[in-house]
Write a protein that holds these residues in place. Structure first.
Motif, PDB file in Angstrom:
ATOM      1  N   ASP A 238      32.533  42.533  38.564  1.00 43.29           N
ATOM      2  CA  ASP A 238      32.308  41.829  37.312  1.00 43.29           C
ATOM      3  C   ASP A 238      33.116  42.500  36.205  1.00 43.29           C
ATOM      4  N   TRP A 239      33.243  41.819  35.069  1.00 39.94           N
ATOM      5  CA  TRP A 239      34.100  42.304  33.986  1.00 39.94           C
ATOM      6  C   TRP A 239      33.654  43.670  33.485  1.00 39.94           C
ATOM      7  N   ARG A 240      32.356  43.914  33.491  1.00 36.49           N
ATOM      8  CA  ARG A 240      31.847  45.184  32.978  1.00 36.49           C
ATOM      9  C   ARG A 240      32.301  46.353  33.859  1.00 36.49           C
ATOM     10  N   ALA A 241      32.266  46.165  35.158  1.00 36.27           N
ATOM     11  CA  ALA A 241      32.734  47.202  36.080  1.00 36.27           C
ATOM     12  C   ALA A 241      34.235  47.416  35.925  1.00 36.27           C
ATOM     13  N   ARG A 242      34.966  46.324  35.697  1.00 29.63           N
ATOM     14  CA  ARG A 242      36.413  46.451  35.521  1.00 29.63           C
ATOM     15  C   ARG A 242      36.750  47.219  34.249  1.00 29.63           C
ATOM     16  N   LEU A 243      36.067  46.910  33.154  1.00 31.91           N
ATOM     17  CA  LEU A 243      36.322  47.626  31.904  1.00 31.91           C
ATOM     18  C   LEU A 243      35.902  49.090  32.004  1.00 31.91           C
ATOM     19  N   THR A 244      34.831  49.352  32.721  1.00 28.98           N
ATOM     20  CA  THR A 244      34.400  50.734  32.931  1.00 28.98           C
ATOM     21  C   THR A 244      35.484  51.517  33.659  1.00 28.98           C
ATOM     22  N   ARG A 245      36.064  50.905  34.688  1.00 24.33           N
ATOM     23  CA  ARG A 245      37.135  51.569  35.441  1.00 24.33           C
ATOM     24  C   ARG A 245      38.344  51.810  34.544  1.00 24.33           C
TER      25      ARG A 245
ATOM     26  N   ALA B 246      52.566  46.959  31.736  1.00 24.57           N
ATOM     27  CA  ALA B 246      51.725  46.746  32.918  1.00 24.57           C
ATOM     28  C   ALA B 246      50.296  47.185  32.652  1.00 24.57           C
ATOM     29  N   ARG B 247      50.135  48.271  31.893  1.00 21.00           N
ATOM     30  CA  ARG B 247      48.788  48.727  31.538  1.00 21.00           C
ATOM     31  C   ARG B 247      48.077  47.668  30.707  1.00 21.00           C
ATOM     32  N   TYR B 248      48.752  47.109  29.727  1.00 25.45           N
ATOM     33  CA  TYR B 248      48.160  46.079  28.879  1.00 25.45           C
ATOM     34  C   TYR B 248      47.778  44.854  29.706  1.00 25.45           C
ATOM     35  N   GLU B 249      48.667  44.454  30.606  1.00 27.39           N
ATOM     36  CA  GLU B 249      48.392  43.317  31.493  1.00 27.39           C
ATOM     37  C   GLU B 249      47.142  43.583  32.328  1.00 27.39           C
ATOM     38  N   HIS B 250      47.043  44.796  32.878  1.00 29.02           N
ATOM     39  CA  HIS B 250      45.905  45.160  33.719  1.00 29.02           C
ATOM     40  C   HIS B 250      44.607  45.162  32.920  1.00 29.02           C
ATOM     41  N   GLU B 251      44.647  45.718  31.718  1.00 29.47           N
ATOM     42  CA  GLU B 251      43.436  45.782  30.906  1.00 29.47           C
ATOM     43  C   GLU B 251      42.983  44.388  30.489  1.00 29.47           C
ATOM     44  N   LEU B 252      43.925  43.527  30.156  1.00 29.14           N
ATOM     45  CA  LEU B 252      43.566  42.154  29.807  1.00 29.14           C
ATOM     46  C   LEU B 252      42.946  41.422  30.989  1.00 29.14           C
ATOM     47  N   SER B 253      43.434  41.716  32.189  1.00 26.82           N
ATOM     48  CA  SER B 253      42.900  41.041  33.375  1.00 26.82           C
ATOM     49  C   SER B 253      41.429  41.382  33.600  1.00 26.82           C
ATOM     50  N   ALA B 254      40.972  42.523  33.051  1.00 29.68           N
ATOM     51  CA  ALA B 254      39.567  42.910  33.199  1.00 29.68           C
ATOM     52  C   ALA B 254      38.637  41.953  32.474  1.00 29.68           C
ATOM     53  N   VAL B 255      39.135  41.292  31.425  1.00 26.14           N
ATOM     54  CA  VAL B 255      38.286  40.388  30.641  1.00 26.14           C
ATOM     55  C   VAL B 255      38.807  38.955  30.677  1.00 26.14           C
ATOM     56  N   ASP B 256      39.731  38.675  31.570  1.00 24.54           N
ATOM     57  CA  ASP B 256      40.275  37.321  31.682  1.00 24.54           C
ATOM     58  C   ASP B 256      39.246  36.407  32.343  1.00 24.54           C
ATOM     59  N   GLY B 257      39.108  35.213  31.810  1.00 22.08           N
ATOM     60  CA  GLY B 257      38.241  34.218  32.431  1.00 22.08           C
ATOM     61  C   GLY B 257      36.756  34.405  32.186  1.00 22.08           C
ATOM     62  N   ILE B 258      36.374  35.198  31.178  1.00 23.79           N
ATOM     63  CA  ILE B 258      34.942  35.410  30.923  1.00 23.79           C
ATOM     64  C   ILE B 258      34.488  34.704  29.651  1.00 23.79           C
ATOM     65  N   GLY B 259      35.344  33.828  29.145  1.00 22.59           N
ATOM     66  CA  GLY B 259      34.937  33.000  28.013  1.00 22.59           C
ATOM     67  C   GLY B 259      35.442  33.442  26.663  1.00 22.59           C
ATOM     68  N   LEU B 260      36.247  34.490  26.607  1.00 22.94           N
ATOM     69  CA  LEU B 260      36.763  34.975  25.333  1.00 22.94           C
ATOM     70  C   LEU B 260      38.079  34.288  24.987  1.00 22.94           C
TER      71      LEU B 260
END
Length: 264
Positions: free
Chosen positions: A100-107, A138-152
């Motif tokens: 889930d997005w929370r686990a991704r952002l934590t990582r 690439a870091r920015y792309e990866h971090e954005l992918s953590a919250v992609d598709g969650i309604g923001l």
């Protein structure tokens, strides 16, 4: 502590170095290259801090003349940009989106904290104008992918990853300073606490400072130190993510997964 600024070099030359669009073949200095120069500069900054970084010191580390570096890197400003981009390439960026997005952002937060701990000099670089290299991108792309598709919205996605990055930058300073204190004083936090605690108990009047005495004593006994940077980081990160959760909920995005049921 002095601060350096990224993005101070010539934009065209910095971008050419960052993306290696026109790396020159070495004319002298044997196998000297941008990669070797940057690696030596990172090693120097890791060992002695950013204040020690200069073209001369890097050349000494490589065993070459200072002028030979300018064949490959125009100056310190451009070198710093490539150093930043290079270390940002160290972090693994898994593509699995099953969490889930929370686990991704934590990582993301924990990985970025680990990067600062490996390279404390990063705290001495102001990156409001970041080097726009392949690894930073690439870091920015990866971090954005953590919250992609969650309604923001796109702007909210950018704001959330910026919020997490800023939190990590501020919170990791305590851990870096604690590690440096050990090296510079030869005393662990536990040793420091044990040396000071008996005297503190005598002078800290609980009638005058009831909360400081009660809470400070409880924390000191638990940590055996002035504080616990690791625990403080995790606590703060959870509270930050609770705030993001409120935003996601307001947008109708996915909710927080239920806590696992334990038996016993």
């Amino acid at each position: 502590m002095s601060v350096e600024y990224s993005g101070t070099g010539d934009p065209a030359r910095s971008l050419a170095l960052l993306w290696r669009t026109r790396e020159k073949a070495s004319r002298r200095g044997g196998d000297l290259s941008v990669g070797r120069i940057v690696a030596a500069a990172i090693d120097l900054a890791d060992a002695e801090g950013l204040a020690a970084l200069s073209m001369r010191r890097v050349a000494e580390r490589l065993g070459v003349g200072t002028m030979s570096l300018y064949t490959h890197v125009p100056g310190k400003g451009e070198l710093l940009d490539v150093m930043l981009d290079t270390v940002h390439g160290e972090t693994a960026r898994p593509t699995d989106t099953a969490d889930d997005w929370r686990a991704r952002l934590t990582r993301v937060a924990r990985d970025n904290r680990a990067l600062y701990l490996r390279h404390p000099w990063l705290l001495q670089v102001a990156t409001t104008r970041p080097p726009l290299g392949p690894n930073v991108t690439a870091r920015y792309e990866h971090e954005l992918s953590a919250v992609d598709g969650i309604g923001l919205t796109d702007l909210e996605m950018d704001a959330v990853v910026t919020l997490v990055d800023n939190y990590v930058h501020g919170a990791v300073r305590a851990a870096v300073e604690a590690a440096q204190a050990l090296g510079r004083t030869g005393m662990t936090d536990e040793q420091w606490w044990q040396a000071h605690a008996p005297y503190l108990e005598k002078v800290l009047d609980p009638r005058r400072f009831p909360l400081a005495a009660r809470v400070g004593t409880a924390a000191g006994q638990e940590y055996q130190a002035p504080g616990d940077p690791d625990r403080a980081f995790e606590f703060g990160l959870e509270r930050l993510l609770d705030g993001v959760q409120a935003l996601v909920d307001a947008r109708g995005g996915p909710g927080r997964p239920p806590s696992p049921v334990t038996s016993g």
